[in-house]
Design a protein around this motif. Structure first.
Motif: not given
Length: 432
Positions: A183-185, A190-193, A215-216, A396-397
């Motif tokens: 979810i964090a990834t 999504a925040a970058l987009a 991002l938070t 890593d994933k």
């Protein structure tokens, strides 16, 4: 206790044989050997406690036997001396009237015998009291050592309770952490987009507020992941590789913020240097222009107010042609490619573009050149951290195993390295 420890050691040897058996085949093997190794680690702690306590009790048995012999000898000596005293003076109390009267009537050899008996009695009493004092001292020492021994990893306290809660729910915890990681990834992507699109097209204000929130969330998820992985590793239920990976991710995030501030400071320094260079260029052009000198002379020689104003106007118009172009006051709008090259931050991308433009305009000025190149170097560091952090997360994933999808392809040596732990099992064990 020694026999119990020996029996535990025997079982440990058998469990070790299971854990090291290369002939076992089947899907059950990994779970069996992992369980054998973990249980062996717990038994080793238990055996160690029995052995250490047994050793202290052995020392105490030796001390106690010696002290018992001392007090027994003192008792025998004291009884013999009391019997002699009573026989000679009729009482063991030297201050009684009977004893005093009988002692006066004794001949010299009998008096010497009486004094010797009294000395033997006093010596026996001193020996007894020293033995009792030694007994109390030694018993306290042994008790303290035993308390220290049993205050170990088998102690049932708050931490042992936490350890076993983790161990009993380890599978659910692993799945939860993996879900949080995914979810964090997704949130970071999504925040970058959103950030990149917002720099290029008009977007609803509500949608724009999602980027910092995402991002938070990613940062909070990283902190939670670090805390849980640390607890898991400390209790032998996880690997220190996961802890190191989380720390590296947070450090990368922190370093990215520091580098972004470096870009901002570099852009500001470039603006200051470019502004000063423009002022110097303008001053030099004015100081070395023959035409300007002639226009200034015309101003001084003008007759009448009308002629004076006309000459000053001509000088003012010419001064504008000599004035060097100053530093831009507004940041340029970056392209999508420039935003991505700046790690997805439109502001950083705009600052890098600003420094590049000022360098093209005033590259001959050493201060502007240095400030612009410092900004560009910070931009490269920022890009490296962005690419490195993203590659590290996605790699890593891709390379690691999955608790959600057990059949997912993975690189086993990589997973083994992440699962490395120098504990065979939990630091603490709770036996309800």
């Amino acid at each position: 206790m020694r026999e119990t420890a020996a029996e535990i050691r025997l079982q440990i040897t058998k469990l070790k044989a299971i854990g090291n058996d290369d002939t076992l085949k089947g899907k059950y093997v990994d779970a069996l050997q992992s369980g054998a190794d973990k249980f062996r680690g717990k038994l080793e702690k238990s055996a160690g406690r029995y052995e250490r306590v047994s050793a202290q009790l052995g020392k105490w048995a030796t001390e106690l036997h010696s002290l018992q012999s001392t007090t027994a000898a003192a008792l025998t000596t004291a009884k013999s001396a009391q019997a002699d005293i009573h026989r000679l003076v009729g009482s063991t109390d030297p201050e009684s009237a009977t004893a005093e009267k009988a002692e006066k009537e004794l001949n010299p050899p009998k008096k010497e015998e009486l004094h010797r008996a009294r000395r033997d009695l006093a010596a026996a009493q001193r020996s007894y009291h020293r033995a009792v004092e030694d007994y109390e001292t030694q018993s306290k020492n042994i008790a303290r050592k035993i308390r220290n021994i049993i205050d170990d990893a088998l102690e049932d306290g708050f931490w042992s309770w936490v350890s076993n809660i983790i161990e009993q729910n380890i599978e659910a915890i692993k799945v939860t952490l993996e879900v949080i990681g995914y979810i964090a990834t997704i949130a970071a992507i999504a925040a970058l987009a959103i950030t990149v699109l917002a720099a290029c097209i008009a977007m609803p204000a509500l949608l724009l507020t999602l980027a910092p929130l995402l991002l938070t969330f990613g940062t909070v998820a990283s902190v939670v992941s670090l805390g849980m992985h640390s607890l898991m590793a400390a209790t032998g239920n996880g690997g220190w590789g996961d802890v190191g990976f989380d720390i590296l991710g947070l450090l990368t995030f922190k370093a990215g913020g520091a580098v972004a501030r470096g870009v901002e400071q570099g852009a500001a320094a470039t603006q200051r240097a470019s502004t000063q260079a423009a002022r110097r260029a303008t001053a030099d052009a004015m100081a070395n222009s023959p035409k300007r000198d002639a226009l200034q002379l015309a101003v001084r020689q003008a007759k009448g107010k009308t002629a004076q104003k006309a000459a000053e106007k001509n000088l003012h118009i010419f001064d504008k042609t000599l004035k060097a172009k100053g530093a831009a006051q507004q940041l340029p709008k970056p392209t999508i490619r420039e935003i991505l090259a700046a790690g997805g931050d439109p502001k950083t991308a705009a600052q890098l573009k600003y420094a590049k433009r000022e360098l093209a305009k005033r590259g001959a000025d050493s201060a502007t050149y240095e400030a612009a190149h410092q900004t560009a170097r910070a931009g490269l560091q920022n890009l490296g951290l962005f690419v490195g952090g993203t590659t590290m997360d996605l790699g890593d994933k891709a390379a690691g195993s999955s608790d959600i999808f057990p059949t997912k392809p993975n690189i086993k040596p990589y997973g083994d390295a992440k699962d490395w732990n120098f504990y065979n099992s939990s630091l603490y064990d709770y036996a309800p």
